[in-house]
Enzyme design. Structure first.
Site, PDB file in Angstrom:
ATOM      1  N   GLU B  52       0.858  -1.034  -0.011  1.00 43.55           N
ATOM      2  CA  GLU B  52      -0.026  -0.020  -0.113  1.00 43.55           C
ATOM      3  C   GLU B  52       0.749   1.239  -0.130  1.00 43.55           C
ATOM      4  OE1 GLU B  52      -0.570  -2.659   2.002  1.00 43.55           O
ATOM      5  OE2 GLU B  52      -2.632  -3.342   1.639  1.00 43.55           O
ATOM      6  N   PHE B 114     -11.625  -7.863  13.178  1.00 53.10           N
ATOM      7  CA  PHE B 114     -10.541  -8.306  12.304  1.00 53.10           C
ATOM      8  C   PHE B 114     -10.184  -7.213  11.277  1.00 53.10           C
ATOM      9  CE2 PHE B 114      -8.806 -10.624   8.619  1.00 53.10           C
ATOM     10  CZ  PHE B 114      -7.599 -10.846   8.850  1.00 53.10           C
ATOM     11  N   GLN B 115      -8.646  -6.863  11.145  1.00 54.82           N
ATOM     12  CA  GLN B 115      -8.481  -5.700  10.452  1.00 54.82           C
ATOM     13  C   GLN B 115      -9.022  -4.468  10.514  1.00 54.82           C
ATOM     14  OE1 GLN B 115      -8.196  -7.111   6.330  1.00 54.82           O
ATOM     15  NE2 GLN B 115      -5.992  -7.985   6.693  1.00 54.82           N
ATOM     16  N   LYS B 164     -17.876  -1.100   5.330  1.00 53.76           N
ATOM     17  CA  LYS B 164     -18.326  -2.399   4.262  1.00 53.76           C
ATOM     18  C   LYS B 164     -19.724  -2.351   4.331  1.00 53.76           C
ATOM     19  CE  LYS B 164     -17.188  -7.030   2.573  1.00 53.76           C
ATOM     20  NZ  LYS B 164     -16.336  -8.102   3.180  1.00 53.76           N
ATOM     21  N   MET B 481      24.261   9.230   2.573  1.00 60.85           N
ATOM     22  CA  MET B 481      24.166  10.453   3.320  1.00 60.85           C
ATOM     23  C   MET B 481      24.267  10.167   4.575  1.00 60.85           C
ATOM     24  SD  MET B 481      23.743  13.575   2.515  1.00 60.85           S
ATOM     25  CE  MET B 481      22.691  14.288   1.260  1.00 60.85           C
TER      26      MET B 481
END
Lengths: 186, 584
Positions: B52, B114-115, B164, B481
């Site tokens: 993502e 969940f999630q 959802k 760097m």
């Protein structure tokens, strides 16, 4: 008042008002922030203060326009003039913020706070508490044989003073609402 | 006209109405209804990324190279939290994004489902605005508002969290309409202030334009106006990392980038100017160095659409709030009507001084021996891609600064880099987003090997959609760097700043089915770069470069612009005092 109002990218005139003096003196300012009353709006305002390290001395919030779904958040904050200007500009940038007013610089304003004090005691102390409450125009809203609950409104200084007096008389608990403020005049 | 449809269909319909052609995303349980609708239409292309974070950076690349908002679709919980780095990156660099996240059904919110994650809570500080939509009837209106907020005023990322059950339920679709939003940032600047700036321009003896990403965000018209202003006044111009391309690098008024690794002439001009005209930049700490010593004798004007940028870091004398394009238009109009005056004699003298600084040739390097200098690699890449329809992305680190120094940008929207947040791993997915928007263009990601590995999984995306992105990796087997700072500031104790087990990048490319090219000999470099450019498909170019090269010029932390250290004859030990060491 409108000249100093910062609103959504600021009015063109306020460009000049944003010219700060970069003084080190910490000032106390009362800000009135009109916000759209939607979930999380208070978190946005508070998150701004915590995320950028600004102070909140007092904060009150309630919906003031039920049809327009607008809430008024009154924040008492402190900082140098530059920090105060940043706070106002940052608040103005929040999408749900409709208006930001700095009541401290926008002419005269009135500030009020409501507080409740529970004072426990017996005998002479109890009488004295009641006498002082009367002087301060505090109301008794609950009473038992060993305690009072006083309700008092006023400027924060007055409430501080009342607290100082109640402390030796058996002050048990304090609840304060924080400051609500309005500008004077039309 | 209103229509009934499911929330999921509404999302797709609203995106189509907003003119979206590409969505970057990754499916999951909480966005399956939307993915089902995406499957059943052909207007919007969905690009399946491999992480993502990659989706958000790809959308940033798409947005930066087109000027249109980038769109991301990810699932709840880990999908949303993985997007957080990209959101913060886009917020810091003012990139317009609309990110759609799935959420557990409304009746399960708060149950540690969940999630489940508190997505609007987590992303509140890293978005310009966000919404949790609990009613299907409100969904399409929120999507339209989201596009308005993301692209109006100072652009930025917005997020819509969609449970959802809201996706499944049927509601009324609200078509896109002229915005009734309360959010209407002011575009026009105050004419009094602009006139004050014109008066300052007329009198200035040592002026400099200091431009930034705001010019690019204001659109190509703003760059055009800027060019006209620069040519008409004859004033020198420098730009921040974010503003490269707003004025052509080939223009004779161009001083190059300024700041910590900016060009000597640019920083000296900033330090010595008597009028600094900041156009769409924000006095970032990479630009100012130590604030107390920043351009001490100049009058400063600042054009910015975000009032909170003004007087945040540097006190300015002439603040102008408004959109760069609108303000420049008024500025030119007023300046012309007052007779197009400048103090040309003094400005000519100023240019003579600048030419002396230019003669220092601060980017000079010496390519000798059998090892490729990173500067040389970029100089050759520049020479060999000059005529191309070219877009450059970078990761973050030394290679990024070298790319900004050695590559020239003639137009806006051609340079995609993570400036504010400094996100290693930005460049590769960004190059995918750019290539999606510009299928025929040459898209090159200048990378360091360490940054590139952070999002290397996106090779799968590049292969799946046959995106011929060129991954030009300057491989010094170091976190360059970090190593440079450790050398300068931490007694050459190289704590965890090198990679001991790097992959064979050619084999890695081949494992994904792509082309890999290894180049370590300066004599082979041109041929190898041409081979990369001529290959029709993704290429990983593993350019083995000098391992201990430092990036100069450099303003050491805690120093002023006129105290730069340069590449040659540098005493690198203890040039930075203790006060500077606390700065990052």
């Amino acid at each position: 008042m409108s000249a100093l109002k910062i609103k959504k990218g600021a009015t063109s005139h306020s460009a000049y008002n944003l010219r700060p003096n970069f003084s080190d003196v910490v000032e106390r300012h009362t800000l009135a922030v009109l916000v759209e009353n939607e979930p999380g709006v208070l978190a946005r305002v508070i998150g701004l203060f915590s995320g950028r390290g600004y102070n909140i001395d007092s904060l009150t919030v309630a919906e003031v326009d039920h049809t327009g779904h607008l809430s008024r958040i009154t924040i008492v904050t402190s900082g140098t003039p530059q920090v105060i200007e940043q706070i106002k500009a940052q608040l103005g940038r929040i999408v749900s913020v409709v208006e930001v007013h700095d009541l401290t610089v926008e002419g005269a304003s009135v500030e009020r706070e409501l507080a409740m004090f529970k004072v426990s005691g017996k005998g002479e102390q109890r009488v004295e508490a009641l006498r002082l409450a009367d002087i301060f125009r505090a109301n008794v809203v609950d009473s038992t044989l060993e305690s009072f609950v006083f309700e008092i409104t006023g400027a924060p200084d007055k409430i501080d003073a009342f607290a100082d007096l109640m402390r030796p008389l058996g002050l048990a608990e304090v609840a304060r609402t924080g400051v609500a403020a309005l500008s004077r005049g039309g | 006209m209103t229509r009934k449809m499911t929330g999921a269909k509404m999302i797709v319909q609203a995106l189509i109405d907003q003119g979206v052609d590409t969505v970057f995303g990754y499916p999951g349980g909480a966005v399956l209804p939307i993915y089902d609708e995406v499957f059943q239409q052909n207007s919007i292309k969905h690009i399946l990324v491999r992480h993502e974070q990659g989706a958000v950076h790809a959308a940033e690349g798409y947005a930066r190279s087109t000027g249109k908002p980038g769109v991301v679709l990810v699932t709840s919980g880990p999908g949303a939290t993985n997007a957080v780095t990209g959101l913060t990156d886009a917020l810091m660099d003012s990139i317009p994004l609309v990110v759609l996240t799935g959420q557990v059904p409304t009746f399960m919110i708060g149950s540690d489902a969940f999630q489940e994650a508190d997505t609007v809570g987590i992303t509140r500080p890293c978005t310009k605005h966000n919404w949790l939509v609990k009613e299907t009837d409100k969904l399409s209106g929120v999507v339209h508002e989201a596009f308005h907020v993301a692209t109006s005023g100072r652009p930025g990322p917005v997020l819509i969290d969609i449970p959802k059950d809201v996706q499944f339920a049927t509601g009324t679709y609200t078509p896109k309409a002229p915005s009734t939003s309360r959010y209407q940032p002011q575009l026009k600047g105050d004419l009094e202030a602009i006139t004050e700036l014109v008066a300052a321009i007329e009198k200035a003896k040592r002026p400099v334009f200091y431009t930034g990403g705001g010019v690019i965000n204001s659109g190509p018209g703003a760059s055009q106006l800027l060019r006209e202003l620069v040519e008409a006044t004859g004033f020198p111009i420098t730009s921040t990392l974010m503003g490269l391309g707003c004025y052509p690098a080939s223009g004779d008024k161009w001083l190059g980038m300024l700041g910590m690794h900016g060009l000597y002439e640019a920083n000296m001009a900033m330090h010595g100017c008597d009028l600094m005209i900041n156009i769409g930049a924000r006095f970032d700490d990479r630009i100012t160095g130590v604030v107390d010593l920043f351009s001490p004798k100049s009058k400063k004007a600042h054009i910015d659409i975000d009032p909170s940028s003004i007087n945040k870091v540097i006190r300015v004398d002439i603040p102008i709030m408004g959109d760069v394009g609108h303000v420049l238009e008024d500025l030119l109009k007023i300046w012309k009507s007052r007779g197009r005056k400048t103090n040309s004699e003094a400005v000519a003298k100023w240019w003579k001084q600048i030419e002396e600084w230019r003669a220092v040739d601060c980017l000079k390097f010496n390519q000798k021996g059998g090892t490729i200098k990173p500067q040389h690699a970029l100089a050759r890449l520049e020479a060999l891609t000059k005529g191309h329809d070219r877009y450059i992305c970078t990761e973050v680190g030394q290679h990024q600064m070298w790319a900004a120094q050695y590559l020239g940008f003639e137009d806006p929207n051609r340079w995609m880099t993570s400036g504010g947040l400094g996100t290693m791993g930005y460049g590769f997915p960004a190059s995918i987003g750019v290539q999606m928007a510009h299928p025929e263009a040459t898209v090159i990601n200048v990378a360091g090997e360490a940054s590139w590995l952070m999002n290397m999984q996106e090779m799968g995306t590049a292969m799946q959609y046959n995106l011929p992105v060129k991954q030009f990796i300057l491989n010094n087997e170091r976190l360059g760097m970090v190593r440079q700072w450790q050398e300068l500031l931490h007694g050459e104790r190289y704590s965890s700043s090198w990679s001991e087990s790097l992959p064979d990048f050619v084999k890695l490319a081949e494992a994904f089915g792509a082309k890999g090219i290894l180049c370590s000999d300066p004599d082979d470099l041109d041929d190898a770069i041409m081979e990369m450019l001529n290959h029709d498909g993704p290429v990983i170019f593993d350019c083995l470069v000098e391992k201990h090269e430092n990036c100069y010029p450099m303003i050491p932390s805690g120093k002023a612009h006129n105290e730069m250290i340069m590449g040659e004859n540098v005493d690198t030990q203890m040039v930075i005092d203790k006060d500077g060491a606390v700065l990052v």
